[in-house]
Design an enzyme around this catalytic site. Structure first.
Site, mmCIF file in Angstrom:
data_model
loop_
_atom_site.group_PDB
_atom_site.id
_atom_site.type_symbol
_atom_site.label_atom_id
_atom_site.label_comp_id
_atom_site.label_asym_id
_atom_site.label_seq_id
_atom_site.Cartn_x
_atom_site.Cartn_y
_atom_site.Cartn_z
ATOM 1 N N ASP A 292 6.767 -5.749 14.500
ATOM 2 C CA ASP A 292 5.377 -5.392 14.766
ATOM 3 C C ASP A 292 5.390 -4.075 15.529
ATOM 4 O OD1 ASP A 292 2.768 -5.101 15.665
ATOM 5 O OD2 ASP A 292 2.623 -7.123 16.495
ATOM 6 N N VAL A 293 4.877 -3.018 14.922
ATOM 7 C CA VAL A 293 4.946 -1.689 15.546
ATOM 8 C C VAL A 293 4.207 -1.621 16.877
ATOM 9 C CG1 VAL A 293 5.337 -0.444 13.372
ATOM 10 C CG2 VAL A 293 2.992 -0.735 14.237
ATOM 11 N N GLY B 237 0.786 -1.227 0.000
ATOM 12 C CA GLY B 237 0.000 0.000 0.000
ATOM 13 C C GLY B 237 0.817 1.276 0.000
ATOM 14 N N ASN C 155 3.606 5.320 9.158
ATOM 15 C CA ASN C 155 2.518 5.083 8.230
ATOM 16 C C ASN C 155 1.674 3.871 8.620
ATOM 17 O OD1 ASN C 155 1.166 5.019 5.457
ATOM 18 N ND2 ASN C 155 2.239 3.063 5.514
ATOM 19 N N TYR D 88 -10.436 2.840 13.929
ATOM 20 C CA TYR D 88 -9.514 3.500 13.007
ATOM 21 C C TYR D 88 -9.553 5.016 13.187
ATOM 22 C CZ TYR D 88 -7.333 5.031 8.658
ATOM 23 O OH TYR D 88 -6.519 5.639 7.733
#
Length: 156
Positions: free
Chosen positions: A60-61, A16, A86, A151
């Site tokens: 893994d953030v 993406g 991002n 989100y």
């Protein structure tokens, strides 16, 4: 951005927008660390860029220890001078279908990941006296879309 030298870290670079950002920075001459949860994704991003310009980093953030380990790998290559936060997930769940755990997982990735990566990048940037951090966000906090509560809260 090439004047800064060092390494640009792009989170969520396994696909993406993150992939597009990593490839564009590499095309402009930056050395890029493509950071993401999927080894396949970040390795594919690295293979799409100029030879040796993109380094795949699996982390893994949402996991602070994982992020610190990923940034420690980069310290051996060069200083992190640019961070683009991002990484995000967008589960598209109606709030009535959310659980406390699913909501918290989205927040841990979208907001916690930004905090974890910023904190990891700042040590070197403060020591060097320079650096840039860009946080990719969304309009969804002021104009939420249906089925986007977690989100909207965590990325806005």
């Amino acid at each position: 951005m090439t004047q800064m030298g060092g390494i640009a870290v792009v989170t969520g670079a396994g696909g993406g927008l993150g992939r597009a950002l990593a490839l564009e920075l590499a095309a402009r001459g930056m050395r890029v660390a493509a950071l993401g949860r999927s080894a396949d994704g970040v390795e594919e991003t690295a293979a799409m860029g100029p030879e040796g310009q993109i380094l795949p980093v699996v982390a893994d953030v949402a996991d602070a220890a994982d992020v610190r380990a990923g940034f420690a790998q980069l310290a051996e290559v060069g200083p992190v001078t640019v961070l683009i936060n991002n990484a995000a997930v967008y589960p598209r769940r109606d709030f009535l279908d959310e659980s406390g755990e699913s909501f918290a997982e989205t927040v841990a990735i979208n907001l916690g990941g930004m905090v974890n990566c910023t904190r990891a990048a700042l040590d070197g940037m403060v020591e060097a006296g320079r650096g840039r951090i860009v946080n990719v966000s969304t309009f969804a906090d002021i104009a939420p879309l249906p089925a986007s509560s977690a989100y909207a809260v965590s990325k806005g």
